[in-house]
Write a protein that holds these residues in place. Structure first.
Motif, PDB file in Angstrom:
ATOM      1  N   ASP A 157       0.811  -1.222   0.000  1.00 26.49           N
ATOM      2  CA  ASP A 157       0.000   0.000   0.000  1.00 26.49           C
ATOM      3  C   ASP A 157       0.842   1.269   0.000  1.00 26.49           C
ATOM      4  OD1 ASP A 157      -2.278  -1.494  -0.039  1.00 26.49           O
ATOM      5  OD2 ASP A 157      -2.785  -1.203   2.081  1.00 26.49           O
ATOM      6  N   GLY A 158       2.163   1.125   0.176  1.00 30.27           N
ATOM      7  CA  GLY A 158       3.011   2.317   0.099  1.00 30.27           C
ATOM      8  C   GLY A 158       4.027   2.515   1.194  1.00 30.27           C
ATOM      9  N   GLY A 159       3.980   1.683   2.254  1.00 28.42           N
ATOM     10  CA  GLY A 159       5.005   1.789   3.282  1.00 28.42           C
ATOM     11  C   GLY A 159       4.505   2.293   4.615  1.00 28.42           C
ATOM     12  N   LEU A 160       5.448   2.495   5.538  1.00 30.72           N
ATOM     13  CA  LEU A 160       5.096   2.849   6.919  1.00 30.72           C
ATOM     14  C   LEU A 160       6.085   3.869   7.469  1.00 30.72           C
ATOM     15  CD1 LEU A 160       3.100   1.966   9.221  1.00 30.72           C
ATOM     16  CD2 LEU A 160       4.953   0.507  10.065  1.00 30.72           C
ATOM     17  N   ASP A 161       5.552   4.820   8.237  1.00 32.57           N
ATOM     18  CA  ASP A 161       6.387   5.833   8.884  1.00 32.57           C
ATOM     19  C   ASP A 161       6.433   5.680  10.401  1.00 32.57           C
ATOM     20  OD1 ASP A 161       6.872   7.528   6.444  1.00 32.57           O
ATOM     21  OD2 ASP A 161       4.683   7.658   6.537  1.00 32.57           O
ATOM     22  N   VAL A 162       5.310   5.257  10.983  1.00 33.65           N
ATOM     23  CA  VAL A 162       5.196   5.205  12.444  1.00 33.65           C
ATOM     24  C   VAL A 162       4.607   3.862  12.862  1.00 33.65           C
ATOM     25  CG1 VAL A 162       4.162   6.249  14.503  1.00 33.65           C
ATOM     26  CG2 VAL A 162       4.836   7.703  12.566  1.00 33.65           C
ATOM     27  N   LEU A 163       5.242   3.248  13.849  1.00 34.37           N
ATOM     28  CA  LEU A 163       4.737   2.004  14.442  1.00 34.37           C
ATOM     29  C   LEU A 163       4.449   2.252  15.910  1.00 34.37           C
ATOM     30  CD1 LEU A 163       4.198  -1.060  14.625  1.00 34.37           C
ATOM     31  CD2 LEU A 163       6.675  -1.358  14.966  1.00 34.37           C
ATOM     32  N   VAL A 164       3.229   1.955  16.328  1.00 37.43           N
ATOM     33  CA  VAL A 164       2.854   2.057  17.743  1.00 37.43           C
ATOM     34  C   VAL A 164       2.588   0.642  18.252  1.00 37.43           C
ATOM     35  CG1 VAL A 164       1.238   2.974  19.438  1.00 37.43           C
ATOM     36  CG2 VAL A 164       1.867   4.357  17.432  1.00 37.43           C
ATOM     37  N   ASN A 165       3.496   0.144  19.085  1.00 40.35           N
ATOM     38  CA  ASN A 165       3.333  -1.179  19.696  1.00 40.35           C
ATOM     39  C   ASN A 165       2.474  -1.023  20.950  1.00 40.35           C
ATOM     40  OD1 ASN A 165       4.894  -3.053  18.042  1.00 40.35           O
ATOM     41  ND2 ASN A 165       6.685  -1.860  18.662  1.00 40.35           N
ATOM     42  N   ASN A 166       1.172  -1.187  20.749  1.00 32.36           N
ATOM     43  CA  ASN A 166       0.212  -0.951  21.824  1.00 32.36           C
ATOM     44  C   ASN A 166      -0.388  -2.233  22.391  1.00 32.36           C
ATOM     45  OD1 ASN A 166      -2.078   0.600  23.289  1.00 32.36           O
ATOM     46  ND2 ASN A 166      -3.188  -0.693  21.836  1.00 32.36           N
ATOM     47  N   ALA A 167      -0.479  -3.289  21.595  1.00 35.99           N
ATOM     48  CA  ALA A 167      -1.159  -4.507  22.027  1.00 35.99           C
ATOM     49  C   ALA A 167      -0.559  -5.039  23.325  1.00 35.99           C
ATOM     50  CB  ALA A 167      -1.078  -5.573  20.938  1.00 35.99           C
ATOM     51  N   GLY A 168      -1.430  -5.355  24.289  1.00 37.64           N
ATOM     52  CA  GLY A 168      -0.948  -5.864  25.571  1.00 37.64           C
ATOM     53  C   GLY A 168      -2.050  -6.571  26.330  1.00 37.64           C
ATOM     54  N   VAL A 169      -1.638  -7.452  27.242  1.00 40.47           N
ATOM     55  CA  VAL A 169      -2.577  -8.183  28.085  1.00 40.47           C
ATOM     56  C   VAL A 169      -2.097  -8.129  29.529  1.00 40.47           C
ATOM     57  CG1 VAL A 169      -3.313  -9.730  26.239  1.00 40.47           C
ATOM     58  CG2 VAL A 169      -1.379 -10.373  27.697  1.00 40.47           C
ATOM     59  N   GLU A 170      -3.006  -8.453  30.444  1.00 42.89           N
ATOM     60  CA  GLU A 170      -2.696  -8.537  31.864  1.00 42.89           C
ATOM     61  C   GLU A 170      -2.826  -9.993  32.297  1.00 42.89           C
ATOM     62  OE1 GLU A 170      -1.279  -8.138  34.594  1.00 42.89           O
ATOM     63  OE2 GLU A 170      -2.148  -6.282  35.406  1.00 42.89           O
ATOM     64  N   ALA A 171      -2.103 -10.370  33.348  1.00 40.15           N
ATOM     65  CA  ALA A 171      -2.217 -11.719  33.912  1.00 40.15           C
ATOM     66  C   ALA A 171      -3.238 -11.685  35.037  1.00 40.15           C
ATOM     67  CB  ALA A 171      -0.860 -12.192  34.441  1.00 40.15           C
ATOM     68  N   LEU A 172      -4.350 -12.398  34.848  1.00 41.01           N
ATOM     69  CA  LEU A 172      -5.426 -12.383  35.816  1.00 41.01           C
ATOM     70  C   LEU A 172      -5.648 -13.775  36.402  1.00 41.01           C
ATOM     71  CD1 LEU A 172      -8.027 -10.186  33.904  1.00 41.01           C
ATOM     72  CD2 LEU A 172      -6.379  -9.449  35.649  1.00 41.01           C
ATOM     73  N   ALA A 173      -6.028 -13.805  37.662  1.00 41.89           N
ATOM     74  CA  ALA A 173      -6.403 -15.055  38.326  1.00 41.89           C
ATOM     75  C   ALA A 173      -7.835 -15.413  37.944  1.00 41.89           C
ATOM     76  CB  ALA A 173      -6.274 -14.897  39.837  1.00 41.89           C
TER      77      ALA A 173
END
Length: 235
Positions: free
Chosen positions: A70-86
């Motif tokens: 599609d043309g490339g990338l300028d900015v990457l935001v590594n946002n994906a995350g999880v928590e450890a829950l009981a």
């Protein structure tokens, strides 16, 4: 036009960061595991959708190919995350944490960051102003976690803080290796999102502000830093 990819962007901080960056003029790809939820988010935002599961190599590689085409990338935001829950829904305590539960959380919060960053480095290297923002936490700060009478000191678990501390080190090492890129870690603050069952005390608009701000730093902006809305945080 600046093109930005945000992982885990169908809700919460990722979604709000996308909204703020689109408002600022970015072309945004929302990276989502679920095509159904991702499609709705992209349609609501006016963003592009790319299927992306940070724990799946093939998924990440295909997302990189799609965005390259599609043309490339300028900015990457590594946002994906999880928590450890009981099982009761509370944070998994240090005493109850097993290696297997640590691995599950690290698969997303640490290895996912490296997997996505590695896959998109070739595209970012072609950008005139490449930027990476890694969403960290105040609980990544050894200084804050060992300071009594702070919310960070009282957190009962080990998996999430140690993973975010790893993200901070990943940030620093990538920033040193790629001095022409602006690579920073940010602490959005205790924000009301699904990851904390909406117990956070600030809005997603407030939490996403530092993420969006650091996604817009220029070629002479800071790199290798760890910041919240107020400025630099202690490591």
């Amino acid at each position: 036009m600046t093109t930005t990819l945000i992982t885990g962007a169908n809700k919460g901080l990722g979604y709000e960061t996308a909204r703020q960056l689109i408002k600022a003029g970015h072309t945004v790809y929302v990276g989502c595991r679920s095509l159904e939820r991702g499609r709705k988010a992209a349609d609501d935002l006016g963003a592009h959708l790319v299927q992306l599961d940070v724990t799946d190599e093939d998924s990440v590689v295909q997302a990189a190919r799609t965005i390259e085409a599609d043309g490339g990338l300028d900015v990457l935001v590594n946002n994906a995350g999880v928590e450890a829950l009981a099982e009761d829904g509370n944070v998994l305590t240090t005493a109850d944490t097993t290696a297997e539960r640590m691995q599950q959380l690290y698969a997303t919060n640490v290895f996912g960051v490296v997997r996505v960053t590695h896959a998109f480095l070739p595209l970012l290297k072609q950008s005139a102003a490449p930027v990476i923002v890694n969403v960290s936490s105040g609980m990544a700060s050894l200084t804050l976690v060992t300071t009594p009478d702070t919310p960070f000191h009282n957190y009962p678990g080990v998996a999430y803080p140690s993973a975010k501390a790893a993200v901070n080190m990943i940030t620093v090492q990538y920033a040193k290796t790629f001095p022409d890129m602006r690579i920073n870690a940010v602490e959005p603050g205790y924000t009301s999102t699904d990851i904390n069952a909406h117990a956070g005390m600030q809005t997603v608009e407030e939490g996403a502000e530092i993420i969006a701000r650091m996604a817009q730093v220029g070629p002479v902006g800071p790199t290798g830093t760890y910041q919240d809305r107020e400025g630099a945080l202690p490591w």
